[in-house]
Motif scaffolding. Structure first.
Motif, PDB file in Angstrom:
ATOM      1  N   ALA A   1       3.740  -4.153   0.159  1.00  0.00           N
ATOM      2  CA  ALA A   1       2.375  -4.388  -0.333  1.00  0.00           C
ATOM      3  C   ALA A   1       1.759  -3.159  -0.989  1.00  0.00           C
ATOM      4  O   ALA A   1       0.991  -3.273  -1.949  1.00  0.00           O
ATOM      5  CB  ALA A   1       1.489  -4.864   0.815  1.00  0.00           C
ATOM      6  N   LEU A   2       2.075  -1.973  -0.489  1.00  0.00           N
ATOM      7  CA  LEU A   2       1.441  -0.762  -1.011  1.00  0.00           C
ATOM      8  C   LEU A   2       1.737  -0.527  -2.483  1.00  0.00           C
ATOM      9  O   LEU A   2       0.821  -0.280  -3.282  1.00  0.00           O
ATOM     10  CB  LEU A   2       1.876   0.440  -0.157  1.00  0.00           C
ATOM     11  N   PRO A   3       2.987  -0.594  -2.929  1.00  0.00           N
ATOM     12  CA  PRO A   3       3.238  -0.425  -4.364  1.00  0.00           C
ATOM     13  C   PRO A   3       2.557  -1.490  -5.222  1.00  0.00           C
ATOM     14  O   PRO A   3       2.071  -1.197  -6.318  1.00  0.00           O
ATOM     15  CB  PRO A   3       4.765  -0.513  -4.483  1.00  0.00           C
TER      16      PRO A   3
ATOM     17  N   ALA B   1      -4.219  -1.514  -8.905  1.00  0.00           N
ATOM     18  CA  ALA B   1      -5.278  -0.520  -9.120  1.00  0.00           C
ATOM     19  C   ALA B   1      -5.086   0.211 -10.441  1.00  0.00           C
ATOM     20  O   ALA B   1      -6.044   0.475 -11.184  1.00  0.00           O
ATOM     21  CB  ALA B   1      -5.309   0.466  -7.956  1.00  0.00           C
ATOM     22  N   ALA B   2      -3.817   0.553 -10.750  1.00  0.00           N
ATOM     23  CA  ALA B   2      -3.539   1.242 -12.017  1.00  0.00           C
ATOM     24  C   ALA B   2      -3.876   0.351 -13.210  1.00  0.00           C
ATOM     25  O   ALA B   2      -4.443   0.807 -14.215  1.00  0.00           O
ATOM     26  CB  ALA B   2      -2.074   1.671 -12.058  1.00  0.00           C
ATOM     27  N   ALA B   3      -3.523  -0.947 -13.106  1.00  0.00           N
ATOM     28  CA  ALA B   3      -3.837  -1.875 -14.197  1.00  0.00           C
ATOM     29  C   ALA B   3      -5.339  -2.002 -14.385  1.00  0.00           C
ATOM     30  O   ALA B   3      -5.853  -2.024 -15.516  1.00  0.00           O
ATOM     31  CB  ALA B   3      -3.214  -3.243 -13.914  1.00  0.00           C
ATOM     32  N   ALA B   4      -6.079  -2.083 -13.256  1.00  0.00           N
ATOM     33  CA  ALA B   4      -7.544  -2.175 -13.352  1.00  0.00           C
ATOM     34  C   ALA B   4      -8.131  -0.910 -13.978  1.00  0.00           C
ATOM     35  O   ALA B   4      -9.054  -0.969 -14.798  1.00  0.00           O
ATOM     36  CB  ALA B   4      -8.135  -2.426 -11.966  1.00  0.00           C
TER      37      ALA B   4
END
Length: 295
Positions: free
Chosen positions: A18-20, A26-29
């Motif tokens: 789940a973490l990756p 988050a990176a995409a957002a």
């Protein structure tokens, strides 16, 4: 017999999976937010640049449209000196050519009269000595600021009381009949200049024998080396005319307008790569020097 207790929480394997995925989301957002912010800045910069170019074009059009060739004093690529039109007055009493009693045309405001300055040009039209000829124009200058006179009808056949003003002129070359129009002009300069590391379109006006301080009227624009502002006097056939002081009448009669070219100070990002915003227009005078006799 003991019942197995239901499992609570996540296993280590589930967390490692789940973490990756959360980091990718988050990176995409974050990338989306950066893209939206960059697009907003680009659009804001483009709108700001377009607004400044439009403002400068409207300013120059408003200042130059009422003029004719005789109102030009000097035109270079980055400097324009003209006799700007301040307003029109009507003569109520012109028996003393150096001491005129005037009013504004009916239905117009008169507050601007109180802002007239010593040295402002006053041009009037008087009947020609030859029958059938157009009225002759004569010029003088204010030697004092206007003074307000008690309200009263301007002309003998009028009944409505209007604000009246007294103009004291430097000489007595004007010989005007009641009801004759007079045009008030003021020397003005528009020039490309640098201030605080940027290039602007500045304006200054003559106050008596001196000039006001240079004030920014629009901008910023590109530097002279990048042709931030370019001004050219043009004929009706769009042929450039060299205008240098003193302006000969033969040259003034040929000038039909001013070509104005403006360039933004920086490249604006856009689809297909960055571009330099610019604006170009030909401000046509409302009348040529040979055509206009009265305002």
């Amino acid at each position: 017999m003991r019942q197995p207790r239901p499992r609570q929480g996540s296993t280590l394997v589930e967390l490692l999976v789940a973490l990756p995925l959360a980091l990718l989301a988050a990176a995409a957002a974050a990338l989306l937010l950066i893209h939206v912010a960059r697009a907003a800045r680009t659009q804001s910069a483009a709108l700001s640049t377009s607004r400044e170019l439009r403002h400068a074009r409207l300013l120059l059009t408003a200042e130059l449209e009422p003029l004719d060739g005789r109102d030009l004093v000097l035109v270079t690529d980055t400097l324009l000196e003209v006799r700007s039109h301040v307003g029109v007055l009507l003569v109520c009493d012109g028996r003393d050519p150096a001491n005129l009693l005037v009013s504004v045309p009916a239905g117009t405001a008169d507050q601007w009269v109180s802002t007239l300055r010593i040295g402002d040009d006053v041009r009037g039209w008087q009947p020609s000595s030859a029958a059938g000829e157009a009225p002759e124009d004569r010029a003088s200058r204010l030697r004092e600021t206007p003074t307000s006179v008690a309200h009263a009808p301007c002309l003998a056949n009028e009944r409505v009381a209007v604000p009246r003003w007294r103009l004291l002129l430097a000489d007595s070359t004007l010989s005007l009949l009641p009801g004759a129009p007079i045009l008030v002009r003021r020397d003005m300069r528009l020039q490309h200049y640098r201030s605080a590391g940027a290039w602007w379109l500045g304006r200054r006006q003559r106050d008596g024998a001196l000039w006001d301080g240079l004030q920014p009227a629009a901008g910023p624009f590109a530097s002279p080396a990048d042709r931030g502002i370019r001004l050219r006097a043009m004929t009706s056939g769009e042929i450039p005319v060299v205008v240098l002081a003193p302006l000969a009448d033969s040259t003034a009669e040929r000038v039909a307008g001013i070509e104005v070219a403006l360039r933004a100070p920086r490249r604006v990002p856009g689809v297909g790569g960055a571009r330099v915003d610019s604006a170009s227009t030909l401000v046509a005078f409302r009348a040529t020097a040979s055509d206009r006799r009265q305002p």
